[in-house]
Design a protein around this motif. Structure first.
Motif, PDB file in Angstrom:
ATOM      1  N   PRO A 259       0.839  -1.204   0.000  1.00 38.02           N
ATOM      2  CA  PRO A 259       0.000   0.000   0.000  1.00 38.02           C
ATOM      3  C   PRO A 259       0.871   1.250   0.000  1.00 38.02           C
ATOM      4  N   CYS A 260       0.488   2.210  -0.767  1.00 41.61           N
ATOM      5  CA  CYS A 260       1.238   3.468  -0.823  1.00 41.61           C
ATOM      6  C   CYS A 260       0.818   4.362   0.344  1.00 41.61           C
ATOM      7  N   ARG A 261       1.813   4.993   0.935  1.00 42.63           N
ATOM      8  CA  ARG A 261       1.565   5.827   2.113  1.00 42.63           C
ATOM      9  C   ARG A 261       2.179   7.217   1.923  1.00 42.63           C
TER      10      ARG A 261
ATOM     11  N   SER B 219       5.721  10.724  -0.321  1.00 41.37           N
ATOM     12  CA  SER B 219       4.959   9.548  -0.706  1.00 41.37           C
ATOM     13  C   SER B 219       5.896   8.353  -0.805  1.00 41.37           C
TER      14      SER B 219
ATOM     15  N   TYR C  25       1.624   8.197  -7.994  1.00 47.61           N
ATOM     16  CA  TYR C  25       0.453   8.933  -7.516  1.00 47.61           C
ATOM     17  C   TYR C  25      -0.033   9.854  -8.624  1.00 47.61           C
TER      18      TYR C  25
ATOM     19  N   PHE D  68      -2.379  14.435   1.589  1.00 48.15           N
ATOM     20  CA  PHE D  68      -3.012  13.252   1.011  1.00 48.15           C
ATOM     21  C   PHE D  68      -2.393  12.945  -0.349  1.00 48.15           C
TER      22      PHE D  68
ATOM     23  N   GLN E 160      -6.789   4.165  -4.898  1.00 46.72           N
ATOM     24  CA  GLN E 160      -6.409   4.257  -3.471  1.00 46.72           C
ATOM     25  C   GLN E 160      -6.134   5.715  -3.105  1.00 46.72           C
ATOM     26  N   ARG E 161      -6.481   6.047  -1.858  1.00 48.77           N
ATOM     27  CA  ARG E 161      -6.245   7.398  -1.338  1.00 48.77           C
ATOM     28  C   ARG E 161      -5.694   7.245   0.088  1.00 48.77           C
ATOM     29  N   ASP E 162      -4.597   7.921   0.357  1.00 55.05           N
ATOM     30  CA  ASP E 162      -4.008   7.846   1.700  1.00 55.05           C
ATOM     31  C   ASP E 162      -3.859   9.259   2.266  1.00 55.05           C
TER      32      ASP E 162
ATOM     33  N   THR F 157      -2.607  11.504   5.804  1.00 52.57           N
ATOM     34  CA  THR F 157      -1.976  11.569   7.126  1.00 52.57           C
ATOM     35  C   THR F 157      -2.155  12.984   7.663  1.00 52.57           C
TER      36      THR F 157
END
Length: 330
Positions: free
Chosen positions: A24-26, A48, A53, A90, A96-98, A100
């Motif tokens: 998973p990308c963070r 990232s 992305y 973000f 996918q959306r991450d 923090t």
């Protein structure tokens, strides 16, 4: 640190994990718990873990300023005027959306100051106080811890903007240094500052003493009497003497000298030490005896004896002549 340096490594990490499943990308924020002095500037980075992305951006309730590069985007706040500010970064990676988030904390911190309450006088109660101030978000009261130590004092620690110590001052504390440290805890971040002050302990005259080589003298001897005293400021010395006859002061008034002293100089020699914080005194009794037997007396006695013998011899000779006696030949 420039987030670009590891973008190749991050790209590799994006590909696979053991077993062939995608990682998973963070996104992450640096610093993790931004803390800054109110009114100053702040620079943050959002990075990232993947380069695939479609969007990498900050979401903040202020005008955004910054730059970006492969795998990172910065946020610059030139003038922090919010005590607390929620920040989000973000990234969008296909479907996918991450996101923090972190909280920016601002503070004001005034370094500690030490106060000595009035003159510190040896043997009397004194107090030293240290004050500091801190301001943070209203919803987050300042976690401020104060410590006061040194100067021969028992250390004291206290939470809050002030810490103090009461003590009985001692002469040996004069010139010793007191230190106050203030520590402001802001999450995992700390801000600390310290201050120092020197104790100036005043003291009334003490350890006063008066000395002479001996206490019994013979008339005609030279006499020297000395006085010493401790105190802060240095005490002034004043003498009370048994007579005003022929004496002088030396060594700044610490020594009385009397050449060829007489019986009138017998008595108490008292030294008074004074400064603005008190007085002290000490004394010694000096006795002068009569001089040793005069050398004239033995001379007179000798002359009397000689004259007496001469008279006796003369009378004896005249007596023998008058009687007509002749001395027998030997």
């Amino acid at each position: 640190m420039d987030p670009c340096w590891s973008w190749g490594v991050m790209a590799l990490l994006c590909l696979l994990v053991p077993g062939g499943h995608p990682v998973p990308c963070r996104v992450s924020i640096s610093p993790e718990e931004p803390t800054v002095e109110f009114g100053t500037s702040l620079l943050l980075n959002c990075t990232s873990s993947c380069l695939n992305y479609s969007r990498l951006s900050w979401e903040v309730p202020i005008t955004k300023m910054g730059t970006q590069g492969p795998g990172w985007v910065s946020l610059r706040i030139p003038n922090v005027t919010n005590w607390s500010l929620e920040l989000q970064c973000f990234g969008v990676f296909g479907e996918q959306r991450d996101i923090t988030a972190t909280t920016l904390r601002a503070y004001r911190f005034s370094p500690p100051q030490i106060y000595l309450e009035g003159d510190i006088v040896a043997g009397k109660e004194a107090r030293v106080t240290c004050n500091a101030s801190a301001q943070v978000s209203r919803t987050d009261p300042p976690n401020l811890r104060m410590t006061l130590q040194g100067g021969g004092l028992t250390p004291s620690a206290h939470r809050g903007p002030s810490v103090g110590l009461s003590f009985t001052a001692q002469p040996e504390q004069h010139g010793q240094e007191v230190m106050c440290e203030a520590v402001l805890q802001l999450g995992r971040h700390t801000v600390n500052a310290s201050a120092t002050a020197v104790l100036w302990v005043w003291a009334a005259p003490h350890d006063v003493w008066v000395r002479a080589p001996r206490t019994v003298f013979t008339t005609g001897d030279n006499l020297t009497v000395m006085c010493r005293a401790e105190g802060n400021p240095p005490p002034r010395l004043r003498w009370e003497l048994p007579t005003n006859a022929s004496w002088e002061l030396r060594d700044g008034g610490t020594t009385v000298t009397i050449p060829a002293a007489q019986r009138a100089h017998s008595g108490t020699y008292r030294c008074l030490a004074e400064n603005r914080y008190g007085a002290g005194a000490a004394s010694v009794d000096i006795l002068f005896q009569g001089s040793s037997r005069s050398p004239v007396i033995p001379v007179v006695v000798t002359l009397v004896v000689v004259v007496t013998v001469a008279v006796v011899l003369t009378l004896s000779w005249w007596f023998y002549r008058a009687r007509g006696w002749n001395l027998m030949p030997g």
